[in-house]
Design an enzyme around this catalytic site. Structure first.
Site, short mmCIF file in Angstrom:
data_model
loop_
_atom_site.label_atom_id
_atom_site.label_comp_id
_atom_site.label_asym_id
_atom_site.label_seq_id
_atom_site.Cartn_x
_atom_site.Cartn_y
_atom_site.Cartn_z
N GLY A 500 38.82 -16.41 -34.10
CA GLY A 500 37.36 -16.27 -33.98
C GLY A 500 36.94 -14.83 -33.87
CB SER A 501 34.03 -13.35 -32.07
OG SER A 501 33.07 -14.22 -32.64
CB VAL A 502 39.25 -11.85 -30.45
CG1 VAL A 502 38.66 -12.34 -29.14
CG2 VAL A 502 40.09 -12.92 -31.10
CG ASN A 503 40.57 -11.50 -37.06
OD1 ASN A 503 41.67 -11.03 -36.74
ND2 ASN A 503 40.17 -11.65 -38.31
CB SER A 556 29.97 -11.78 -30.99
OG SER A 556 31.04 -12.49 -31.60
#
Length: 786
Positions: A500-503, A556
């Protein structure tokens, strides 16, 4: 008239008396009267001048016929044993030597006697003992010496035992038979009148003479067979003793010798400061010989409380058909002593070693567990125990002993022994205290959010040393047999998820490093985007927003990230992802580690190129994502994760695990810029203010991704947060992943608090001082001017 007495074997029971009147002048005639077994007497003359048959010489026989008395020719008489034949002057061949071997026949016109041990027609068997004849060829009354009972056979010459032939009575004695002038009976002779006729049943055909086998032939055959057997035995002995002696000696030695493995003491596993996480200890195993167990139910009831095993589980083992069955293993020596004191028949206790994990569930997902392998050896089956099994196991010793057929060792026999070499110890990079704190924080989060599980990774960015690697739920390696099989793994290295958004940090770093954007680059974010027939939106609905690149990362925004990724292109994005280590296993090489899923950009469609930019449509592991943020914290240099610090040999020599050289992924300036952008996330303007730590600058990113369920379709969410601190001089990177939390699913609300708790404890434990500077202020929203 002269007479001749023919004698067979002498009879001790015979008696004689002299005749009162001689028959012939000038001759000394003797009249003998013989008593038979029936009390009768047979009379006859004995003429000393006449012919006397002898038993010397050959076994030939003399036959004498009496045509007057019996009406037969010369061969119709009886056959007598004699040395030579005697020719009667009147009748020609009265006696004749016949060379006939065996028994003689005496044919009577009515009775048909067969002499010499064979039966006559009337069934009476008579031995030819002594007959009296006159010299004129007439047969005198025959007397029987040593007569036998009716129906019995006797053969004195051959020493044969009597054979019963019937119950008929012998014929009565006859009177004396004279010469041509008639028949004259001696006055003193006793005679019997012969019956006129015999019953028809007593007239039977004469049986052939019985011919006995030759003992010499039997003896020769026996000797030949015996000699052949001796030759065979001698040949076999020669083969065994001369040609195959060494072979059989070797086989005999193999049957006597038993090789007993002496297990080496397994090496200790410690944390970075030497605290023991796994070690070998003495233990006891309780076994049963069901053959000797008299009452399985009573024994099971007595052992159940000591062994901690239900009696219902023990009873089938105690009542089995085998001769050996383990009831429990790895028991404390005190338990073994208690079982021995019970003195239960068929129950025994064995000494053994077992693996002890003093801290129980602490770091069990990293340390792993052991099982009993071949030859009762302890074998690593998970985690470090498996990865470093050869190092920990050491070299087993051997003991060769001689045993008897029952398997008991022969004390006086020679034995050979080689001592085992203990295994080396393994020192991990884990910090037991940080591991414990992370484990407690994660377990509480999983419990409060009702998540299926989770993982936490803490590592040093510039060395790659892993300070903590935690899974929830965990298991106790001391009781691995009762553990849930789903927990016997390391989630941080095996479970993959869509990050998800950590990428998004990779997309931003690649674009900045290539000069495509800066933190202040404006990005217009619409409420939604239509791509190839599919509508894309952000996590929360909004109108048109005018953000900067830093604002897109801080808030994000999926739609803003798609626009920046479009500048990179699919190939540029794929290259950046792989440079950060996604799509490949780390150098950690942990058992069961996964490489994640990242297909080549050539296979991406337009929609997948859009989703991968913000972490959907590809997958990674927790250790991979922690390594990505460690690369940012380390100034853009990727360092391989490291879990084993060193190995220590039994002699104390320390061998450090080699460190792999770092690989630069982005420039140091880019890394610093991205780090400043990540600090905005933990502020009140970002998505994770709950991750902030007083006195420390914290950089990080939240992640909320759709979760692929067991059916292969999206089901639930994965909430995560990854960050490092202090942001100006990073010392620790911490990642928190919660799998399918049900009470809240945003990373900023459920995962960020766990990060804050673990990071705070780690900084305190490591003695990291607070940051001396403040985080820079970046413009995030162009419309708000902040």
């Amino acid at each position: 008239m002269s007479s001749t007495v023919h004698r067979g074997a002498a009879r001790g029971r015979s008696r004689s008396r002299k005749a009162s009147t001689p028959v012939r002048s000038g001759a000394v005639d003797q009249w003998y009267e013989y008593e038979d077994d029936h009390g009768g007497f047979a009379a006859g003359y004995a003429d000393p001048d006449g012919y006397r048959a002898t038993a010397a010489g050959s076994a030939s026989r003399t036959a004498h016929g009496d045509p007057h008395r019996w009406g037969g020719g010369p061969d119709d008489g009886y056959v007598d044993d004699s040395y030579s034949g005697y020719d009667h002057p009147s009748y020609g061949q009265g006696y004749s030597g016949r060379g006939y071997s065996g028994y003689s026949d005496y044919d009577h016109p009515d009775d048909s006697y067969r002499e010499g041990g064979t039966s006559g027609r009337d069934g009476y068997v008579h031995d030819q003992d002594e007959y009296v004849h006159d010299t004129d060829g007439h047969q005198l009354d025959r007397g029987r010496v040593g007569g036998r009972r009716p129906g019995w056979s006797s053969n004195q010459r051959r020493g044969r035992r009597p054979v019963r032939t019937g119950s008929r009575q012998p014929p009565a004695p006859r009177g004396r038979t004279g010469g041509p002038g008639g028949t004259t009976a001696h006055p003193s002779a006793r005679s019997s009148a012969r019956p006129a006729a015999r019953p028809a049943a007593r007239v039977a055909a004469s049986r052939p003479p019985m011919r006995l086998g030759s003992p010499r032939r039997r003896l020769r055959v026996s000797v030949v067979v015996l000699c052949a057997a001796l030759v065979v035995l001698a040949g076999r002995l020669t083969q065994l003793q001369a040609f195959q002696a060494s072979t059989y000696a070797e086989r005999a030695e193999q049957q006597r010798l038993r090789t007993v493995a002496l297990p080496a003491v397994r090496g200790v596993i410690t944390d970075r400061s030497g605290a023991t996480l796994a070690q070998d200890v003495e233990a006891r195993a309780v076994y049963a010989d069901p053959h000797d167990v008299t009452d399985a139910k009573a024994v099971a009831t007595a052992l159940a409380p000591l062994l901690g095993v239900p009696a219902d589980t023990l009873q089938p083992k105690l009542a089995g058909s085998g001769r050996f069955a383990y009831l429990a293993r790895g028991l404390d020596p005190a338990v073994g002593k208690a079982v021995t004191d019970l003195r239960l028949p068929g129950i025994g206790v064995l000494e053994e070693r077992r693996r002890l994990y003093p801290s129980g569930t602490l770091a069990s997902n990293v340390v792993g567990f052991t099982t009993i392998g071949d030859n009762e050896m302890i074998v690593g089956s998970g985690g470090i125990e498996s990865a470093y099994d050869r190092v920990l196991r050491g070299t087993d010793g051997l003991r060769r002993v001689e045993v008897d057929p029952a398997g008991r060792m022969i004390p006086s026999a020679a034995s050979r022994e080689s001592d085992p070499v203990p295994g080396s110890s393994v020192r991990l990079t884990l910090d037991r205290d940080i591991q414990w704190a992370a484990q407690q924080a994660l377990a509480e989060a999983v419990r409060t959010t009702h998540a299926d599980g989770g993982s936490v990774v803490a590592m040093v960015p510039n060395t790659g040393d892993i300070l903590a690697m935690v899974d929830a739920p965990g298991y106790d390696p001391n009781k691995v047999a009762t553990a849930d099989p789903g927990t016997l793994k390391n989630r941080a290295t095996q479970d993959v998820y869509e990050p998800g958004s950590v990428n998004k940090v990779i997309t931003m770093a690649a674009a900045i490093d290539r000069g495509l954007i800066t933190p202040e680059t404006p990005v217009t974010v619409p409420p939604n985007m239509r791509i190839a027939g599919r509508t894309f939106t952000d996590a929360e609905p909004h109108g048109v927003e005018h953000l900067t690149a830093a604002g897109v990362l801080a808030r994000s925004s999926n739609l803003g990230t798609i626009q920046i990724a479009h500048r990179l292109g699919p190939a540029g994005l794929e290259s950046a992802l792989r440079d950060f280590g996604l799509g490949a296993r780390t150098a950690l090489r942990f058992p069961g580690e996964s490489a994640g899923i990242l297909r080549p950009a050539a296979e991406w469609d337009v929609q997948q190129a859009a989703t991968i930019s913000y972490g959907q449509g590809m997958s990674a592991t927790a250790i991979q994502m922690a390594s990505v943020y460690a690369t940012i914290a380390n100034g853009g240099v990727r360092v391989a994760p490291r879990l084993v610090d060193s190995t220590i040999s039994p002699d104390g020599a320390v061998r450090a695990t080699p460190r792999q050289p770092g690989v630069r992924v982005i420039s140091e300036a880019t890394a610093a810029t991205v780090s400043q952008m990540l600090e905005s996330v933990t502020t009140d303007s970002g998505t994770a203010p709950l991750a902030a730590i007083d006195g420390y600058r914290v950089a990080g990113k939240t992640g909320t991704a759709q979760r692929v369920g067991p059916t292969g379709r999206y089901d639930g969410y994965v909430a995560s947060f990854v960050g490092f601190a202090p942001a100006d001089q990073p010392r620790v990177v911490v990642e928190v992943v919660l799998d399918n939390p049900r009470d809240g699913h945003f990373g900023g609300t459920v995962a960020a608090p766990v990060f804050q708790r673990v990071m705070t404890f780690a900084l305190t434990t490591l003695g990291v001082p607070p940051s001396g500077t403040s985080a820079p202020k970046l413009v995030l929203d162009l419309d708000a001017g902040r």
